[in-house]
Write a protein that holds these residues in place. Structure first.
Motif, PDB file in Angstrom:
ATOM      1  N   UNK A 126     -21.221  59.675 -35.140  1.00 22.36           N
ATOM      2  CA  UNK A 126     -22.497  60.177 -34.615  1.00 22.36           C
ATOM      3  C   UNK A 126     -23.004  61.363 -35.441  1.00 22.36           C
ATOM      4  N   UNK A 127     -22.093  62.234 -35.835  1.00 18.20           N
ATOM      5  CA  UNK A 127     -22.475  63.363 -36.693  1.00 18.20           C
ATOM      6  C   UNK A 127     -22.964  62.866 -38.053  1.00 18.20           C
ATOM      7  N   UNK A 128     -22.346  61.789 -38.538  1.00 16.65           N
ATOM      8  CA  UNK A 128     -22.785  61.210 -39.811  1.00 16.65           C
ATOM      9  C   UNK A 128     -24.221  60.702 -39.700  1.00 16.65           C
ATOM     10  N   UNK A 129     -24.507  60.031 -38.605  1.00 12.90           N
ATOM     11  CA  UNK A 129     -25.859  59.521 -38.392  1.00 12.90           C
ATOM     12  C   UNK A 129     -26.874  60.662 -38.373  1.00 12.90           C
ATOM     13  N   UNK A 130     -26.472  61.795 -37.822  1.00  9.77           N
ATOM     14  CA  UNK A 130     -27.370  62.958 -37.691  1.00  9.77           C
ATOM     15  C   UNK A 130     -27.314  63.886 -38.905  1.00  9.77           C
ATOM     16  N   UNK A 131     -26.615  63.479 -39.962  1.00  4.39           N
ATOM     17  CA  UNK A 131     -26.489  64.271 -41.194  1.00  4.39           C
ATOM     18  C   UNK A 131     -25.783  65.607 -40.942  1.00  4.39           C
ATOM     19  N   UNK A 132     -24.804  65.613 -40.065  1.00  4.25           N
ATOM     20  CA  UNK A 132     -24.079  66.839 -39.739  1.00  4.25           C
ATOM     21  C   UNK A 132     -22.696  66.876 -40.378  1.00  4.25           C
ATOM     22  N   UNK A 133     -22.466  66.024 -41.361  1.00  4.89           N
ATOM     23  CA  UNK A 133     -21.220  66.050 -42.128  1.00  4.89           C
ATOM     24  C   UNK A 133     -21.597  66.201 -43.592  1.00  4.89           C
TER      25      UNK A 133
END
Length: 295
Positions: A20-27
């Motif tokens: 989910x963080x990947x989808x939101x560009x948080x990684x």
């Protein structure tokens, strides 16, 4: 048992949260496999559109959307669902007193980073090449691998059309390969993973690419198309098993490229019995026909 239950839940939720963080560009961008595979897919698809090998083949080829769905299912949905089981299995090995050090054969820490990554790439590719042979050699494994070989028109997304049971086989053997290297999976392993995805997409793409003299090292679309050929040389259960590297097929005499027109029929004898939809393919192998059909 509570320990295993907690490990299962924590691993599942952790993998779900990371996705989910990947989808939101948080990684970090270089570890963002969600958007990374989308970018790679779009770039290879663009190459197919601009430089098609089989010019009569539609941009939205047969089963394009089914294979596009498989990209996300096999790379993310199934990985999330199964993550907890692998964590529990890891704990069971620890409780049995089996550690990574017990299986370590090579210690790579003293080598330069580029050499570590190269060895990591080559070892994992060999493990996958060998696993691929098993999928063709043994009937009960071939039942699952038929899903991948049910592709009738080749394109980049066919790379990810495979039965979820293949993950069950590939993952432990890849993990074993990592353990042989001393549990080595460097922070920079994203380079290897993205390279493998890119090569795999290209190998299935509607592009005529052979790499010139490097064809003896790297797999390519011309070579891999013959892996999917409907008609194989007499007595063969498969050819061109290479994943990223072709060198294993040349070394072990399983290479076969008689011509490069790209117009050969794909599939295997009996492929008309493969379900056309995802759910039927998801269940196939458990309830499918058991006769040994060759691809």
């Amino acid at each position: 048992m509570a320990k295993y239950g907690d490990a299962f839940i924590n691993s599942f939720l952790g993998t779900l949260e990371w996705t989910w963080k990947s989808i939101k560009f948080e990684v970090p961008w270089y570890t963002n496999f969600f958007w990374g595979i989308i970018v790679i897919s779009l770039l290879v698809w663009l190459l197919e559109i601009l430089f098609p090998w089989r010019k009569e083949q539609s941009i939205f080829r047969k089963d394009f959307w089914l294979d596009a769905f498989y990209i996300f299912f096999n790379f993310f949905v199934f990985s999330i669902a199964i993550s907890g089981f692998y964590k529990v299995l890891e704990l069971i090995f620890i409780d049995l007193g089996i550690s990574i050090k017990d299986l370590t054969v090579f210690h790579l820490n003293a080598l330069p980073l580029w050499a570590q990554l190269l060895i990591f790439f080559v070892v994992l590719d060999f493990v996958q090449w060998f696993t691929h042979i098993l999928l063709h050699r043994y009937s009960f494994l071939w039942q699952f691998h038929k899903i991948h070989h049910s592709v009738k028109e080749m394109g980049f997304a066919a790379h990810m059309r495979y039965h979820w049971m293949e993950n069950i086989l590939y993952k432990p053997l890849k993990t074993f390969g990592i353990m042989v290297l001393g549990g080595f999976e460097p922070e920079q392993a994203y380079i290897v993973h993205f390279a493998a995805i890119s090569i795999g997409h290209l190998n299935h793409a509607n592009i005529k690419l052979t790499w010139g003299p490097l064809k003896y090292v790297f797999n390519n679309p011309v070579m891999h198309l013959y892996h999917h050929a409907y008609t194989l040389p007499a007595g063969k259960y498969g050819v061109n098993f290479g994943i990223s590297l072709s060198i294993w097929d040349y070394l072990f005499k399983s290479n076969y490229v008689p011509e490069d027109s790209g117009s050969i029929p794909l599939g295997f004898v009996g492929d008309e019995n493969i379900p056309k939809g995802f759910l039927g393919q998801f269940l196939y192998g458990f309830f499918g026909r058991k006769n040994r059909e060759k691809d």
